[in-house]
Write an enzyme that holds these catalytic residues in place. Structure first.
Site, PDB file in Angstrom:
ATOM      1  N   LYS A  89       0.858  -1.280  -0.049  1.00 38.19           N
ATOM      2  CA  LYS A  89       0.025  -0.018  -0.041  1.00 38.19           C
ATOM      3  C   LYS A  89       0.798   1.517   0.117  1.00 38.19           C
ATOM      4  O   LYS A  89       1.880   1.391   0.710  1.00 38.19           O
ATOM      5  CB  LYS A  89      -0.867  -0.024   1.368  1.00 38.19           C
ATOM      6  CG  LYS A  89      -1.938  -1.146   1.253  1.00 38.19           C
ATOM      7  CD  LYS A  89      -2.800  -1.023   0.070  1.00 38.19           C
ATOM      8  CE  LYS A  89      -3.911  -1.906   0.176  1.00 38.19           C
ATOM      9  NZ  LYS A  89      -3.465  -3.175  -0.488  1.00 38.19           N
ATOM     10  N   ASP A  90       0.379   2.456  -0.463  1.00 31.36           N
ATOM     11  CA  ASP A  90       1.037   3.565  -0.849  1.00 31.36           C
ATOM     12  C   ASP A  90       1.108   4.210   0.551  1.00 31.36           C
ATOM     13  O   ASP A  90       0.552   4.064   1.430  1.00 31.36           O
ATOM     14  CB  ASP A  90       0.369   4.546  -1.810  1.00 31.36           C
ATOM     15  CG  ASP A  90       0.275   3.978  -3.145  1.00 31.36           C
ATOM     16  OD1 ASP A  90       1.228   3.222  -3.647  1.00 31.36           O
ATOM     17  OD2 ASP A  90      -0.687   4.317  -4.051  1.00 31.36           O
ATOM     18  N   ALA A  91       2.147   5.269   0.675  1.00 32.53           N
ATOM     19  CA  ALA A  91       2.307   5.926   1.842  1.00 32.53           C
ATOM     20  C   ALA A  91       1.338   7.137   1.875  1.00 32.53           C
ATOM     21  O   ALA A  91       0.881   7.374   2.965  1.00 32.53           O
ATOM     22  CB  ALA A  91       3.803   6.401   1.693  1.00 32.53           C
TER      23      ALA A  91
END
Length: 425
Positions: A89-91
């Site tokens: 998952k993206d930051a």
């Protein structure tokens, strides 16, 4: 692919065609704030509640999955390989994802406090989580800085959503698949063809407009052959780069050793980015008929993920496409890839040949554990809903939908926003 193509940056993504090219886009950006992008994982199966492994839901803000694993390992005083996850998952988002701890007790999480973390739904299971063990992801996303007044933008967005509900949307890999410099596919290609000198030059040098600060300076020093100075400039989180540069300084600059300093997990991601680049080209060539079967196709079943060759009357199978049960597919190249023939094969083989893909290259992917499969060209979001709103940050369009695991929310939103000058960010 040319090493100089990194100077094009996200051009390869911006030039992909739209399914709804006859409908104007709303303009706008996502992630004006981390809270504008919320994603929640839906597990592949229910957890049993028994077993030696702890499973829990981790809600985090502004932290990538890899960073979260590192923080958890440090706080729990365990090695990183004892922590597993089903998805990356993206930051720049609020993410709710499932994490497993190998052979641990639930009480290890009692009192654990990490800024930006919230742990809940602690349970047990017989097996650890593995990458891809997800059924779907649910998204709630706000798009701001619209090019039109909100009522107009909302009307435009709903017209496009109506088309997507009927025809699906192109299952492109999103720009984040290709890294911050949009060169992950080039690094993956260099690995696939065993061009380790080019890999080293891309991994450590070739500064572009996407680099800044000490990282840009470090890449410049590498290009000048000053490896120790470059090593000192790389920030500490970039352990692979620092180790590689130290090795280069000791061995007289023999670049072929650089790839051995990079963890297999990262090399797998890079090779996968190259496969994704090939898939995007095939999908672009099949536009706008992404949900139309043609002679020689292999179809994907959404109910169980199986693929099958279209042998019987295409007309009958097309009814299943129209009912959103199946989709034509494109390739993630490799040795065990099921080949298409006929009209579908003519399109696909032309693109594979243009990219120099042959059996030797495909065999080279095996050592990087690259996944070889076929991917649906069209995807049908569940519960797609669009509404307008405003808050202290201004007006926005709010989208809510659920996508199968491995599909990109940004690829759906690009159909609606249609930014031609910059990637959705």
């Amino acid at each position: 692919m040319d090493i100089n193509s990194i100077k094009n940056g996200p051009k390869m993504f911006l030039e992909l065609p739209y399914l709804t090219s006859d409908l104007a886009g709303t303009g706008g950006v996502i992630r004006s704030d981390k809270s504008d992008f919320v994603v929640e994982e839906i597990p592949l199966y229910p957890f049993s509640g028994t077993g030696p492994h702890v499973i829990f839901q981790l809600e985090k803000t502004g932290i990538s999955t890899m960073e979260a694993v590192a923080l958890l390992a440090d706080k729990l005083n365990v090695t990183r390989n004892r922590i597993s996850y089903a998805g990356l998952k993206d930051a720049q988002a609020i993410t709710k994802q499932w994490i497993s701890l190998d052979n641990m007790e639930p009480d290890v999480l009692d009192g654990l406090k990490i800024p930006g973390f919230k742990i809940s739904n602690i349970t047990r299971h017989e097996n650890i989580l593995k990458l891809g063990h997800l059924k779907a992801n649910k998204f709630i996303i706000k798009v701001r800085k619209l090019k039109h007044p909100l009522p107009t933008a909302l009307k435009m967005a709903r017209e496009i959503c109506d088309v997507i509900d009927r025809k699906g949307f192109p299952n492109f890999f999103g720009p984040q698949r290709f890294g911050n410099r949009f060169d992950s596919h080039l690094l993956g290609y260099a690995l696939a063809v065993n061009d380790l000198d080019t890999f080293a030059d891309l991994f450590l040098g070739c500064p572009t407009k996407f680099d800044n600060g000490k990282v840009a300076q470090a890449r410049e020093m590498y290009d000048k052959g000053n490896y120790m100075k470059a090593r000192k400039l790389w920030p500490y989180p970039f352990a692979s780069q620092r180790k590689a540069l130290q090795l280069l300084a000791k061995n007289g600059g023999r670049k072929k050793k650089v790839a051995y300093q990079v963890k297999i997990e990262l090399k797998n991601l890079l090779v996968s980015a190259w496969q994704s680049y090939i898939f995007n080209q095939v999908l672009a060539a099949r536009m706008p008929g992404i949900s139309t079967l043609i002679d020689g196709d292999i179809a994907y079943r959404f109910d169980n993920g199986a693929e099958f060759r279209i042998k019987e009357d295409i007309t009958d199978q097309q009814l299943r496409c129209d009912a959103h049960e199946i989709s034509p597919t494109g390739p993630l190249p490799g040795t065990k890839l099921s080949k298409v023939f006929g009209q579908a094969g003519e399109i696909e083989n032309r693109i594979l040949n243009e990219n120099g893909i042959n059996e030797d290259i495909c065999r080279g992917l095996k050592k990087y554990y690259a996944r070889t499969c076929r991917r649906p060209l069209a995807v049908y979001p569940q519960g797609l809903n669009c509404a307008g709103g405003a808050d202290k940050m201004g007006e926005f369009l709010r989208f809510e939908f659920t996508l199968p695991s491995g599909c990109y929310a940004t690829s759906l939103l690009r159909e609606i926003v249609k930014n031609r000058k910059q990637p959705l960010s």
